[in-house]
Design a protein around this motif. Structure first.
Motif, PDB file in Angstrom:
ATOM      1  N   ILE A  11       0.881  -1.168   0.000  1.00  0.00           N
ATOM      2  CA  ILE A  11       0.000   0.000   0.000  1.00  0.00           C
ATOM      3  C   ILE A  11       0.912   1.210   0.000  1.00  0.00           C
ATOM      4  CG2 ILE A  11      -1.707   1.324   1.302  1.00  0.00           C
ATOM      5  CD1 ILE A  11      -2.727  -1.318   2.460  1.00  0.00           C
ATOM      6  N   PRO A  12       0.782   2.094  -0.990  1.00  0.00           N
ATOM      7  CA  PRO A  12       1.687   3.246  -1.062  1.00  0.00           C
ATOM      8  C   PRO A  12       1.661   4.090   0.208  1.00  0.00           C
ATOM      9  CG  PRO A  12       0.321   3.109  -3.042  1.00  0.00           C
ATOM     10  CD  PRO A  12      -0.205   2.097  -2.070  1.00  0.00           C
ATOM     11  N   ALA A  13       2.819   4.631   0.562  1.00  0.00           N
ATOM     12  CA  ALA A  13       2.932   5.461   1.765  1.00  0.00           C
ATOM     13  C   ALA A  13       2.006   6.669   1.689  1.00  0.00           C
ATOM     14  CB  ALA A  13       4.379   5.905   1.959  1.00  0.00           C
ATOM     15  N   GLY A  14       1.732   7.179   0.481  1.00  0.00           N
ATOM     16  CA  GLY A  14       0.885   8.351   0.329  1.00  0.00           C
ATOM     17  C   GLY A  14      -0.602   8.051   0.238  1.00  0.00           C
ATOM     18  N   ALA A  15      -0.997   6.811   0.440  1.00  0.00           N
ATOM     19  CA  ALA A  15      -2.422   6.457   0.352  1.00  0.00           C
ATOM     20  C   ALA A  15      -3.212   7.195   1.434  1.00  0.00           C
ATOM     21  CB  ALA A  15      -2.611   4.950   0.507  1.00  0.00           C
ATOM     22  N   ARG A  16      -4.406   7.642   1.068  1.00  0.00           N
ATOM     23  CA  ARG A  16      -5.292   8.262   2.057  1.00  0.00           C
ATOM     24  C   ARG A  16      -5.843   7.169   2.963  1.00  0.00           C
ATOM     25  NH1 ARG A  16      -9.127  11.305  -1.911  1.00  0.00           N
ATOM     26  NH2 ARG A  16      -8.524   9.434  -2.971  1.00  0.00           N
ATOM     27  N   VAL A  17      -5.944   7.486   4.233  1.00  0.00           N
ATOM     28  CA  VAL A  17      -6.441   6.499   5.199  1.00  0.00           C
ATOM     29  C   VAL A  17      -7.667   7.058   5.909  1.00  0.00           C
ATOM     30  CG1 VAL A  17      -4.854   7.277   7.010  1.00  0.00           C
ATOM     31  CG2 VAL A  17      -5.797   4.988   7.122  1.00  0.00           C
ATOM     32  N   SER A  18      -8.648   6.200   6.120  1.00  0.00           N
ATOM     33  CA  SER A  18      -9.806   6.598   6.909  1.00  0.00           C
ATOM     34  C   SER A  18     -10.148   5.466   7.867  1.00  0.00           C
ATOM     35  CB  SER A  18     -11.002   6.960   6.028  1.00  0.00           C
ATOM     36  OG  SER A  18     -11.450   5.839   5.316  1.00  0.00           O
ATOM     37  N   ASN A  19     -10.392   5.838   9.101  1.00  0.00           N
ATOM     38  CA  ASN A  19     -10.785   4.894  10.144  1.00  0.00           C
ATOM     39  C   ASN A  19     -12.295   4.981  10.287  1.00  0.00           C
ATOM     40  OD1 ASN A  19      -8.048   4.238  10.888  1.00  0.00           O
ATOM     41  ND2 ASN A  19      -7.950   6.289  11.753  1.00  0.00           N
ATOM     42  N   GLN A  20     -12.946   3.835  10.292  1.00  0.00           N
ATOM     43  CA  GLN A  20     -14.401   3.821  10.332  1.00  0.00           C
ATOM     44  C   GLN A  20     -14.890   2.871  11.413  1.00  0.00           C
ATOM     45  OE1 GLN A  20     -14.776   2.441   6.283  1.00  0.00           O
ATOM     46  NE2 GLN A  20     -15.210   4.516   5.540  1.00  0.00           N
ATOM     47  N   VAL A  21     -15.840   3.339  12.193  1.00  0.00           N
ATOM     48  CA  VAL A  21     -16.503   2.488  13.168  1.00  0.00           C
ATOM     49  C   VAL A  21     -17.819   2.063  12.524  1.00  0.00           C
ATOM     50  CG1 VAL A  21     -17.506   2.327  15.469  1.00  0.00           C
ATOM     51  CG2 VAL A  21     -15.423   3.667  15.094  1.00  0.00           C
ATOM     52  N   LYS A  22     -17.913   0.786  12.215  1.00  0.00           N
ATOM     53  CA  LYS A  22     -19.115   0.234  11.601  1.00  0.00           C
ATOM     54  C   LYS A  22     -20.004  -0.334  12.710  1.00  0.00           C
ATOM     55  CE  LYS A  22     -17.823   0.788   7.283  1.00  0.00           C
ATOM     56  NZ  LYS A  22     -18.635   1.491   6.305  1.00  0.00           N
ATOM     57  N   VAL A  23     -21.087  -0.959  12.334  1.00  0.00           N
ATOM     58  CA  VAL A  23     -21.977  -1.553  13.327  1.00  0.00           C
ATOM     59  C   VAL A  23     -21.342  -2.849  13.837  1.00  0.00           C
ATOM     60  CG1 VAL A  23     -24.280  -2.493  13.758  1.00  0.00           C
ATOM     61  CG2 VAL A  23     -23.998  -0.536  12.228  1.00  0.00           C
ATOM     62  N   GLY A  24     -20.701  -2.765  14.987  1.00  0.00           N
ATOM     63  CA  GLY A  24     -20.141  -3.953  15.606  1.00  0.00           C
ATOM     64  C   GLY A  24     -18.704  -4.283  15.244  1.00  0.00           C
ATOM     65  N   TYR A  25     -18.036  -3.461  14.415  1.00  0.00           N
ATOM     66  CA  TYR A  25     -16.628  -3.726  14.096  1.00  0.00           C
ATOM     67  C   TYR A  25     -15.943  -2.453  13.621  1.00  0.00           C
ATOM     68  CZ  TYR A  25     -17.947  -3.948   9.118  1.00  0.00           C
ATOM     69  OH  TYR A  25     -18.419  -3.668   7.865  1.00  0.00           O
ATOM     70  N   TYR A  26     -14.619  -2.513  13.586  1.00  0.00           N
ATOM     71  CA  TYR A  26     -13.767  -1.396  13.202  1.00  0.00           C
ATOM     72  C   TYR A  26     -13.155  -1.704  11.843  1.00  0.00           C
ATOM     73  CZ  TYR A  26      -9.856   1.907  13.653  1.00  0.00           C
ATOM     74  OH  TYR A  26      -8.944   2.908  13.456  1.00  0.00           O
ATOM     75  N   GLN A  27     -13.079  -0.695  10.973  1.00  0.00           N
ATOM     76  CA  GLN A  27     -12.517  -0.876   9.633  1.00  0.00           C
ATOM     77  C   GLN A  27     -11.560   0.273   9.306  1.00  0.00           C
ATOM     78  OE1 GLN A  27     -14.831  -2.260   6.083  1.00  0.00           O
ATOM     79  NE2 GLN A  27     -14.740  -0.105   5.547  1.00  0.00           N
ATOM     80  N   VAL A  28     -10.483  -0.054   8.616  1.00  0.00           N
ATOM     81  CA  VAL A  28      -9.543   0.956   8.130  1.00  0.00           C
ATOM     82  C   VAL A  28      -9.482   0.814   6.618  1.00  0.00           C
ATOM     83  CG1 VAL A  28      -7.175   1.827   8.225  1.00  0.00           C
ATOM     84  CG2 VAL A  28      -8.221   0.835  10.277  1.00  0.00           C
ATOM     85  N   LYS A  29      -9.619   1.954   5.934  1.00  0.00           N
ATOM     86  CA  LYS A  29      -9.640   1.943   4.472  1.00  0.00           C
ATOM     87  C   LYS A  29      -8.512   2.835   3.946  1.00  0.00           C
ATOM     88  CE  LYS A  29     -13.349   3.713   2.665  1.00  0.00           C
ATOM     89  NZ  LYS A  29     -14.635   3.979   2.031  1.00  0.00           N
TER      90      LYS A  29
END
Length: 125
Positions: A11-29
């Motif tokens: 994953i490129p170092a410059g990739a945009r990252v977003s942290n998301q709290v979903k219903v019942g779990y955590y996701q990073v995109k």
């Protein structure tokens, strides 16, 4: 060491990252663009009610915009990395629907499993 380094592909170092709290779990995109494709790598915790992928996992998708007119008209393409090959995301969704209906073949189940690899644990690269 960061989560990005546990991905099964770079994953490129410059990739945009977003942290998301979903219903019942955590996701990073992570999202980035390269050679006309928009890439999206997602890591998430075990999702509630999951029956097949019952561990944290990654998934890598890519999309290329279409062009709806002219001599070079082309449809939008959306693909998922399954092992070492890119497959249409609609194929994976079809397999998932068949799995949920209890009629998936072993090959379809295998595609779903390898489309959701576990995080890497060897970070010596």
């Amino acid at each position: 060491m960061g989560l990005r380094q546990t991905a099964p592909w770079p994953i490129p170092a410059g990739a945009r990252v977003s942290n998301q709290v979903k219903v019942g779990y955590y996701q990073v995109k992570y999202t980035w663009q390269k050679q006309g494709w928009r890439y999206e790598a997602r890591w998430h915790e075990r999702t509630p009610h999951a029956r097949l992928i019952t561990r944290p996992s990654w998934r890598l998708d890519r999309a290329r915009p279409g062009k709806g007119y002219g001599p070079d008209a082309a449809p939008r393409l959306v693909q998922t990395l399954v092992g070492k090959q890119w497959l249409p995301i609609r194929q994976l969704r079809y397999c998932a629907r068949r799995y949920n209906d209890g009629i998936a073949t072993p090959a379809e189940i295998h595609l779903l499993q390898i489309a959701h690899p576990a995080p890497r644990e060897d970070h010596n690269d």
